[in-house]
Design a protein around this motif. Structure first.
Motif, PDB file in Angstrom:
ATOM      1  N   UNK A   1     -40.057 -77.966  11.789  1.00  9.49           N
ATOM      2  CA  UNK A   1     -40.933 -77.613  10.674  1.00  9.49           C
ATOM      3  C   UNK A   1     -41.635 -76.296  10.960  1.00  9.49           C
ATOM      4  N   UNK A   2     -41.733 -75.458   9.921  1.00  9.80           N
ATOM      5  CA  UNK A   2     -42.408 -74.170  10.048  1.00  9.80           C
ATOM      6  C   UNK A   2     -43.659 -74.118   9.175  1.00  9.80           C
TER       7      UNK A   2
ATOM      8  N   UNK B   1     -42.979 -67.824  10.514  1.00  7.89           N
ATOM      9  CA  UNK B   1     -41.577 -68.241  10.505  1.00  7.89           C
ATOM     10  C   UNK B   1     -40.788 -67.233  11.333  1.00  7.89           C
ATOM     11  N   UNK B   2     -39.905 -67.673  12.228  1.00  4.54           N
ATOM     12  CA  UNK B   2     -39.129 -66.723  13.046  1.00  4.54           C
ATOM     13  C   UNK B   2     -38.323 -65.750  12.189  1.00  4.54           C
ATOM     14  N   UNK B   3     -38.059 -64.605  12.744  1.00  4.16           N
ATOM     15  CA  UNK B   3     -37.344 -63.543  12.026  1.00  4.16           C
ATOM     16  C   UNK B   3     -35.878 -63.899  11.805  1.00  4.16           C
ATOM     17  N   UNK B   4     -35.351 -63.477  10.666  1.00  3.98           N
ATOM     18  CA  UNK B   4     -33.924 -63.630  10.385  1.00  3.98           C
ATOM     19  C   UNK B   4     -33.136 -62.651  11.247  1.00  3.98           C
TER      20      UNK B   4
ATOM     21  N   UNK C   1     -39.721 -62.002   8.131  1.00  6.24           N
ATOM     22  CA  UNK C   1     -39.727 -60.865   9.064  1.00  6.24           C
ATOM     23  C   UNK C   1     -40.318 -61.195  10.426  1.00  6.24           C
ATOM     24  N   UNK C   2     -40.601 -62.474  10.672  1.00 10.42           N
ATOM     25  CA  UNK C   2     -41.158 -62.873  11.959  1.00 10.42           C
ATOM     26  C   UNK C   2     -42.659 -62.734  12.044  1.00 10.42           C
ATOM     27  N   UNK C   3     -43.287 -62.280  10.961  1.00  9.40           N
ATOM     28  CA  UNK C   3     -44.738 -62.072  10.967  1.00  9.40           C
ATOM     29  C   UNK C   3     -45.457 -62.950   9.944  1.00  9.40           C
ATOM     30  N   UNK C   4     -44.755 -63.396   8.910  1.00  7.08           N
ATOM     31  CA  UNK C   4     -45.388 -64.166   7.838  1.00  7.08           C
ATOM     32  C   UNK C   4     -45.276 -65.671   8.091  1.00  7.08           C
ATOM     33  N   UNK C   5     -46.341 -66.392   7.780  1.00  9.65           N
ATOM     34  CA  UNK C   5     -46.282 -67.846   7.753  1.00  9.65           C
ATOM     35  C   UNK C   5     -45.603 -68.274   6.454  1.00  9.65           C
ATOM     36  N   UNK C   6     -45.329 -69.571   6.325  1.00  6.97           N
ATOM     37  CA  UNK C   6     -44.693 -70.067   5.098  1.00  6.97           C
ATOM     38  C   UNK C   6     -45.562 -69.762   3.881  1.00  6.97           C
ATOM     39  N   UNK C   7     -46.869 -69.929   4.018  1.00  2.06           N
ATOM     40  CA  UNK C   7     -47.751 -69.651   2.881  1.00  2.06           C
ATOM     41  C   UNK C   7     -47.781 -68.158   2.562  1.00  2.06           C
TER      42      UNK C   7
ATOM     43  N   UNK D   1     -44.551 -74.071  -0.473  1.00  3.90           N
ATOM     44  CA  UNK D   1     -44.505 -73.994   0.990  1.00  3.90           C
ATOM     45  C   UNK D   1     -43.486 -74.989   1.532  1.00  3.90           C
ATOM     46  N   UNK D   2     -43.402 -76.166   0.896  1.00  2.00           N
ATOM     47  CA  UNK D   2     -42.444 -77.182   1.346  1.00  2.00           C
ATOM     48  C   UNK D   2     -41.003 -76.696   1.175  1.00  2.00           C
ATOM     49  N   UNK D   3     -40.720 -76.024   0.063  1.00  2.74           N
ATOM     50  CA  UNK D   3     -39.372 -75.492  -0.165  1.00  2.74           C
ATOM     51  C   UNK D   3     -39.038 -74.401   0.853  1.00  2.74           C
ATOM     52  N   UNK D   4     -40.016 -73.570   1.145  1.00  2.00           N
ATOM     53  CA  UNK D   4     -39.812 -72.512   2.146  1.00  2.00           C
ATOM     54  C   UNK D   4     -39.550 -73.129   3.511  1.00  2.00           C
ATOM     55  N   UNK D   5     -40.293 -74.172   3.832  1.00  2.00           N
ATOM     56  CA  UNK D   5     -40.120 -74.838   5.125  1.00  2.00           C
ATOM     57  C   UNK D   5     -38.727 -75.443   5.249  1.00  2.00           C
ATOM     58  N   UNK D   6     -38.254 -76.102   4.190  1.00  2.00           N
ATOM     59  CA  UNK D   6     -36.916 -76.701   4.231  1.00  2.00           C
ATOM     60  C   UNK D   6     -35.840 -75.624   4.362  1.00  2.00           C
TER      61      UNK D   6
END
Length: 424
Positions: A2-3, A9-12, A55-61, A77-82
């Motif tokens: 879970x993020x 969120x880790x960077x792509x 980008x490795x700097x933003x949270x899900x929110x 946020x839940x959709x982003x986390x999934x």
């Protein structure tokens, strides 16, 4: 995983992204350039735009807010986390999951006694009899093309002057470029004796840091094992003062050597030749400069070392460059729509470039692309240029066939050609 916590969120990871259309829907196909994840992943365009915010700097929110501000669309946020968890499972994020996949893939290749066929059963038949029949079909298509277009090819002995010393062949999917490849390998049949060693240069499509990547692993195909010349490899290692095997892994999934090899095995089923498989890295920095690749000792030392290694071997040697020509259209970052005028201009540019190759002028070939900013995006530049600098001087080139493959769904096309270089 879970993020949804406050951490970013880790960077792509850098991924290949190809826009396609499915009816009226715009989609993006993602691929791992290193094939640590072997499967492609298709996204809707809005979902792809969401991914670009990881980008490795933003949270899900923070991703949610940025997506709303930039694209005027809501996502929870839940959709982003999934979605982030799905990307992580695929190995598309810089996480421990990706590191585990990378370590496992590298270990599998290092421990394998040979380089396994990566594209058998996909780009070409995996059963020997079926593959032989498939390649026979490419030669049939070549003969039909000769009749239909009155093409002068290497099937006409009068067209050749001397022995074939080197070939340029397509590395595009054989189902697309097999007929054009057949023109080149037919030329090789005119030699008085088959070569003992094929030095095969290929484009390294996966990103790397070295100019050259060598492997001593034998290559397995449905036709059997192609043995690498380990004595030549050792001599080359000793003579070249830079690293040659730090990126050996790039050979695992690369097709630009595998495709020409199956044609050679088909051509010589009873002649046990050896190979020297060499992947060539990007020439981007050379194209951006005002100089030539030869101004960099890391490049210039390689043809010298290779010629020295081959001179001491006493073998009959033939060079092969697995190389395609222009890459134009949306798939390759171009915005201009595909028109008959664009296709005609690409053909004219390619033929002008191929004339420089025919005349044995590698510098002119390189300058032609450098001066245009490589607008044609010729992925075959590194293997062709390296081959021309490595083979014996005085060879004369002859264009044997030229064609293109148009992909309507991606509004893109790739051109490719076969050429023989003749000498004594």
């Amino acid at each position: 995983m879970s993020f949804m916590e406050t951490r970013p969120i880790p960077q792509v990871r850098p991924l290949e992204s190809v826009p396609v259309e499915d009816g009226s829907e715009q989609l993006v196909v993602l691929r791992d350039p290193y094939r640590f994840q072997p499967n492609a992943f298709t996204l809707s365009l809005p979902t792809y735009l969401l991914l670009t915010l990881f980008n490795g700097e933003r949270t899900a929110d923070e991703v949610r807010k940025a997506f709303k501000a930039r694209y005027y669309a809501e996502v929870s946020v839940e959709e982003i986390d999934r979605f982030a968890a799905e990307l992580d499972e695929l190995g598309f994020l810089f996480t421990e999951r990706f590191e585990e996949m990378r370590r496992q893939s590298l270990a599998e290749f290092q421990e394998s006694p040979c380089r396994k066929p990566a594209h058998a059963g996909k780009a070409y038949e995996c059963e020997p009899a079926n593959l032989r029949k498939q390649i026979d079909g490419f030669y049939d298509a070549m003969r039909n093309k000769i009749v239909e277009q009155d093409t002068v090819t290497a099937l006409s002995p009068a067209s050749a002057t001397g022995e074939v010393q080197a070939l340029i062949v397509p590395h595009i999917d054989p189902r697309v470029g097999g007929c054009t490849s057949a023109f080149a390998f037919s030329a090789l049949r005119t030699n008085s004796e088959p070569p003992d060693l094929f030095v095969i240069f290929g484009t390294a499509h996966q990103p790397g840091h070295s100019l050259f990547a060598l492997t001593g692993k034998d290559f397995e195909t449905p036709f059997g094992m192609a043995e690498t010349d380990r004595a030549i490899i050792q001599t080359l290692r000793d003579a070249y003062p830079f690293d040659l095997e730090g990126e050996e892994y790039l050979h695992k999934h690369e097709h630009s050597i595998e495709f020409p090899l199956i044609f050679l095995q088909h051509l010589y089923p009873n002649h046990p030749f050896k190979i020297l498989p060499i992947l060539t890295g990007s020439f981007y920095e050379f194209l951006e400069s005002a100089g030539l690749p030869d101004d960099d000792e890391a490049f210039a030392a390689f043809p010298r070392a290779l010629r020295k290694a081959l001179e001491t071997s006493g073998q009959r040697v033939c060079f092969v460059a697995g190389a395609d020509m222009s890459h134009i259209g949306a798939k390759f970052g171009d915005e201009e729509p595909i028109t008959e005028e664009l296709l005609a201009q690409a053909r004219a540019d390619d033929l002008a470039m191929l004339k420089l190759m025919e005349s044995g002028n590698p510098e002119g070939f390189f300058r032609f692309l450098q001066e245009s900013g490589d607008k044609q995006k010729v992925c075959g530049l590194p293997p062709i240029y390296t081959m021309m600098r490595s083979m014996q001087p005085g060879c004369t080139g002859r264009l044997l066939d030229y064609d293109l493959n148009l992909e309507t769904p991606t509004q893109s096309f790739v051109t490719f050609a076969s050429m023989g270089f003749y000498g004594q």
